[in-house]
Scaffold this motif. Structure first.
Motif, PDB file in Angstrom:
ATOM      1  N   LEU A  30      28.951  23.471  96.900  1.00 17.05           N
ATOM      2  CA  LEU A  30      28.436  22.879  95.671  1.00 17.05           C
ATOM      3  C   LEU A  30      28.549  23.924  94.554  1.00 17.05           C
ATOM      4  O   LEU A  30      28.123  25.064  94.729  1.00 17.05           O
ATOM      5  CB  LEU A  30      26.973  22.455  95.857  1.00 17.05           C
ATOM      6  N   VAL A  31      29.139  23.529  93.419  1.00 19.51           N
ATOM      7  CA  VAL A  31      29.242  24.399  92.240  1.00 19.51           C
ATOM      8  C   VAL A  31      28.451  23.733  91.118  1.00 19.51           C
ATOM      9  O   VAL A  31      28.963  22.848  90.434  1.00 19.51           O
ATOM     10  CB  VAL A  31      30.721  24.606  91.816  1.00 19.51           C
ATOM     11  N   VAL A  33      35.585  29.162 100.862  1.00 19.57           N
ATOM     12  CA  VAL A  33      34.669  29.322 101.990  1.00 19.57           C
ATOM     13  C   VAL A  33      35.403  28.805 103.223  1.00 19.57           C
ATOM     14  O   VAL A  33      35.765  27.633 103.296  1.00 19.57           O
ATOM     15  CB  VAL A  33      33.348  28.543 101.771  1.00 19.57           C
ATOM     16  N   THR A  34      35.642  29.723 104.163  1.00 16.52           N
ATOM     17  CA  THR A  34      36.374  29.363 105.383  1.00 16.52           C
ATOM     18  C   THR A  34      35.435  29.491 106.569  1.00 16.52           C
ATOM     19  O   THR A  34      34.847  30.555 106.795  1.00 16.52           O
ATOM     20  CB  THR A  34      37.589  30.297 105.593  1.00 16.52           C
ATOM     21  N   GLU A  35      35.312  28.418 107.325  1.00 17.78           N
ATOM     22  CA  GLU A  35      34.455  28.423 108.501  1.00 17.78           C
ATOM     23  C   GLU A  35      35.218  29.020 109.676  1.00 17.78           C
ATOM     24  O   GLU A  35      36.454  29.038 109.678  1.00 17.78           O
ATOM     25  CB  GLU A  35      34.046  26.983 108.795  1.00 17.78           C
ATOM     26  N   GLU A  36      34.513  29.517 110.671  1.00 18.70           N
ATOM     27  CA  GLU A  36      35.157  30.209 111.799  1.00 18.70           C
ATOM     28  C   GLU A  36      36.156  29.327 112.550  1.00 18.70           C
ATOM     29  O   GLU A  36      37.075  29.830 113.178  1.00 18.70           O
ATOM     30  CB  GLU A  36      34.106  30.769 112.752  1.00 18.70           C
ATOM     31  N   TYR A  37      36.006  28.005 112.462  1.00 24.85           N
ATOM     32  CA  TYR A  37      36.930  27.103 113.157  1.00 24.85           C
ATOM     33  C   TYR A  37      38.162  26.773 112.309  1.00 24.85           C
ATOM     34  O   TYR A  37      38.995  25.997 112.704  1.00 24.85           O
ATOM     35  CB  TYR A  37      36.214  25.803 113.552  1.00 24.85           C
ATOM     36  N   GLY A  38      38.239  27.350 111.111  1.00 28.50           N
ATOM     37  CA  GLY A  38      39.418  27.154 110.282  1.00 28.50           C
ATOM     38  C   GLY A  38      39.255  26.167 109.149  1.00 28.50           C
ATOM     39  O   GLY A  38      40.114  26.071 108.282  1.00 28.50           O
ATOM     40  N   THR A  39      38.161  25.436 109.109  1.00 30.47           N
ATOM     41  CA  THR A  39      37.922  24.497 108.009  1.00 30.47           C
ATOM     42  C   THR A  39      37.570  25.298 106.765  1.00 30.47           C
ATOM     43  O   THR A  39      36.806  26.256 106.846  1.00 30.47           O
ATOM     44  CB  THR A  39      36.730  23.563 108.339  1.00 30.47           C
ATOM     45  N   ASN A  40      38.141  24.913 105.642  1.00 33.00           N
ATOM     46  CA  ASN A  40      37.760  25.622 104.418  1.00 33.00           C
ATOM     47  C   ASN A  40      37.592  24.665 103.252  1.00 33.00           C
ATOM     48  O   ASN A  40      38.018  23.523 103.288  1.00 33.00           O
ATOM     49  CB  ASN A  40      38.750  26.731 104.076  1.00 33.00           C
ATOM     50  N   THR A  41      36.935  25.164 102.215  1.00 29.70           N
ATOM     51  CA  THR A  41      36.710  24.405 100.994  1.00 29.70           C
ATOM     52  C   THR A  41      36.818  25.357  99.811  1.00 29.70           C
ATOM     53  O   THR A  41      36.670  26.569  99.969  1.00 29.70           O
ATOM     54  CB  THR A  41      35.346  23.680 101.021  1.00 29.70           C
ATOM     55  N   TYR A  42      37.096  24.786  98.643  1.00 26.56           N
ATOM     56  CA  TYR A  42      37.342  25.601  97.455  1.00 26.56           C
ATOM     57  C   TYR A  42      36.452  25.170  96.299  1.00 26.56           C
ATOM     58  O   TYR A  42      36.036  24.025  96.228  1.00 26.56           O
ATOM     59  CB  TYR A  42      38.808  25.451  97.002  1.00 26.56           C
ATOM     60  N   ILE A  81      26.449  37.648  84.098  1.00 25.80           N
ATOM     61  CA  ILE A  81      26.576  36.225  84.413  1.00 25.80           C
ATOM     62  C   ILE A  81      26.454  36.003  85.919  1.00 25.80           C
ATOM     63  O   ILE A  81      26.823  36.858  86.710  1.00 25.80           O
ATOM     64  CB  ILE A  81      27.898  35.623  83.887  1.00 25.80           C
ATOM     65  N   LEU A  82      25.929  34.837  86.269  1.00 24.67           N
ATOM     66  CA  LEU A  82      25.791  34.449  87.670  1.00 24.67           C
ATOM     67  C   LEU A  82      26.765  33.316  87.943  1.00 24.67           C
ATOM     68  O   LEU A  82      26.696  32.264  87.315  1.00 24.67           O
ATOM     69  CB  LEU A  82      24.356  33.999  87.966  1.00 24.67           C
ATOM     70  N   LEU A  83      27.695  33.560  88.869  1.00 23.14           N
ATOM     71  CA  LEU A  83      28.618  32.513  89.312  1.00 23.14           C
ATOM     72  C   LEU A  83      27.950  31.868  90.517  1.00 23.14           C
ATOM     73  O   LEU A  83      28.047  32.360  91.639  1.00 23.14           O
ATOM     74  CB  LEU A  83      29.976  33.112  89.654  1.00 23.14           C
ATOM     75  N   SER A  84      27.237  30.798  90.237  1.00 23.69           N
ATOM     76  CA  SER A  84      26.347  30.200  91.233  1.00 23.69           C
ATOM     77  C   SER A  84      27.053  29.131  92.056  1.00 23.69           C
ATOM     78  O   SER A  84      27.668  28.223  91.512  1.00 23.69           O
ATOM     79  CB  SER A  84      25.142  29.599  90.508  1.00 23.69           C
ATOM     80  N   VAL A  85      26.942  29.266  93.375  1.00 22.45           N
ATOM     81  CA  VAL A  85      27.452  28.258  94.310  1.00 22.45           C
ATOM     82  C   VAL A  85      26.445  28.123  95.449  1.00 22.45           C
ATOM     83  O   VAL A  85      25.542  28.947  95.588  1.00 22.45           O
ATOM     84  CB  VAL A  85      28.844  28.628  94.887  1.00 22.45           C
ATOM     85  N   GLU A  86      26.632  27.093  96.250  1.00 23.41           N
ATOM     86  CA  GLU A  86      25.792  26.890  97.441  1.00 23.41           C
ATOM     87  C   GLU A  86      26.694  26.277  98.496  1.00 23.41           C
ATOM     88  O   GLU A  86      27.259  25.220  98.290  1.00 23.41           O
ATOM     89  CB  GLU A  86      24.635  25.947  97.100  1.00 23.41           C
ATOM     90  N   TYR A  87      26.882  27.001  99.616  1.00 22.35           N
ATOM     91  CA  TYR A  87      27.727  26.442 100.670  1.00 22.35           C
ATOM     92  C   TYR A  87      26.892  26.199 101.911  1.00 22.35           C
ATOM     93  O   TYR A  87      25.821  26.769 102.096  1.00 22.35           O
ATOM     94  CB  TYR A  87      28.910  27.379 100.986  1.00 22.35           C
ATOM     95  N   SER A  88      27.409  25.316 102.759  1.00 26.89           N
ATOM     96  CA  SER A  88      26.766  25.099 104.057  1.00 26.89           C
ATOM     97  C   SER A  88      27.862  24.857 105.085  1.00 26.89           C
ATOM     98  O   SER A  88      28.880  24.241 104.788  1.00 26.89           O
ATOM     99  CB  SER A  88      25.809  23.913 103.995  1.00 26.89           C
ATOM    100  N   CYS A  89      27.660  25.391 106.275  1.00 24.66           N
ATOM    101  CA  CYS A  89      28.595  25.151 107.373  1.00 24.66           C
ATOM    102  C   CYS A  89      27.849  25.379 108.684  1.00 24.66           C
ATOM    103  O   CYS A  89      26.775  25.962 108.703  1.00 24.66           O
ATOM    104  CB  CYS A  89      29.821  26.045 107.257  1.00 24.66           C
ATOM    105  N   ARG A  90      28.442  24.906 109.776  1.00 26.27           N
ATOM    106  CA  ARG A  90      27.771  25.010 111.084  1.00 26.27           C
ATOM    107  C   ARG A  90      27.916  26.396 111.682  1.00 26.27           C
ATOM    108  O   ARG A  90      27.014  26.896 112.319  1.00 26.27           O
ATOM    109  CB  ARG A  90      28.355  23.971 112.041  1.00 26.27           C
ATOM    110  N   GLY A  91      29.071  27.000 111.472  1.00 25.29           N
ATOM    111  CA  GLY A  91      29.320  28.326 112.076  1.00 25.29           C
ATOM    112  C   GLY A  91      29.227  29.434 111.050  1.00 25.29           C
ATOM    113  O   GLY A  91      28.630  29.291 109.988  1.00 25.29           O
ATOM    114  N   THR A  92      29.851  30.553 111.382  1.00 29.67           N
ATOM    115  CA  THR A  92      29.904  31.694 110.469  1.00 29.67           C
ATOM    116  C   THR A  92      31.004  31.445 109.448  1.00 29.67           C
ATOM    117  O   THR A  92      32.092  31.000 109.799  1.00 29.67           O
ATOM    118  CB  THR A  92      30.217  32.990 111.258  1.00 29.67           C
ATOM    119  N   ALA A  93      30.727  31.745 108.200  1.00 34.58           N
ATOM    120  CA  ALA A  93      31.707  31.495 107.137  1.00 34.58           C
ATOM    121  C   ALA A  93      32.175  32.811 106.526  1.00 34.58           C
ATOM    122  O   ALA A  93      31.442  33.795 106.496  1.00 34.58           O
ATOM    123  CB  ALA A  93      31.091  30.628 106.060  1.00 34.58           C
TER     124      ALA A  93
END
Length: 193
Positions: free
Chosen positions: A30-31, A115-124, A44-56
């Motif tokens: 989320l941006v 943000v790349t999750e340990e299983y290879g899923t990523n988001t931008y 300045i704060l470049l604010s984001v919020e990510y969530s994933c099941r594993g380590t990112a």
């Protein structure tokens, strides 16, 4: 619609839902503020919020007319690798956000987070940063105009004061002449008697 077709669509949607649940990971980002306006020397704060099941793994890059620069990369709960260009100017946060201290004109541009999750899923995500200079020439112009208007006001006030004094002097002379002519008339009348 055909009854078999309706049941086939519901079976398909159930299978897609099961596949999504059975997938090993999934990451969302989320941006909240995709556009930031700042002035030179501001933090300045470049604010984001990510969530994933594993380590990112979080990675930030800056893209501008000067080129692409890697800012920082880190794994949640592990090492933080900050580029030498940004050492001492960047603070990282567990939610994926970064704070950039003392921005300059070269900090304007696009900031990309991956943000790349340990299983290879990523988001931008992307944040556009606009940096403006404090233009002292404009402030100087405003000060000069203000001083000019103040001087004009002072001259007008003096002019009004002089007009008022002249009017009072004119009224006194007119009153004095009237009094003198009235006295002469009285003297003439008494002489005639």
């Amino acid at each position: 619609s055909h009854p078999a077709q309706g049941s086939w669509q519901s079976i398909t949607s159930i299978l897609i839902a099961l596949l999504c649940l059975a997938a090993p990971g999934g990451v969302s980002l989320l941006v909240p503020q995709p556009n930031i306006n700042a002035t030179v020397t501001q933090n300045i704060l470049l604010s984001v919020e990510y969530s994933c099941r594993g380590t990112a793994t979080i990675e930030w890059k800056h893209v501008s007319s000067w080129g692409t620069t890697k800012i920082a990369e880190w794994k949640s709960g592990n090492y933080i690798n900050i580029s030498s260009l940004y050492k001492g100017r960047v603070t990282t946060f567990e939610n994926g956000s970064i704070q950039l201290l003392n921005v300059g004109m070269r900090d304007a541009g696009y900031y990309f987070i991956t943000v790349t999750e340990e299983y290879g899923t990523n988001t931008y995500g992307t944040i556009i940063v606009n940096v403006y200079e404090i233009i002292y020439e404009d402030l100087h112009f405003v000060a000069v105009v203000f001083a000019f208007l103040a001087a004009i006001s002072a001259i007008l006030i003096c002019f009004m004061w002089l007009c008022n004094k002249s009017l009072h002097l004119l009224q006194k002379k007119t009153t004095h002449k009237l009094t003198a002519s009235t006295t002469e008339e009285i003297e003439l009348e008494t002489m005639e008697c």
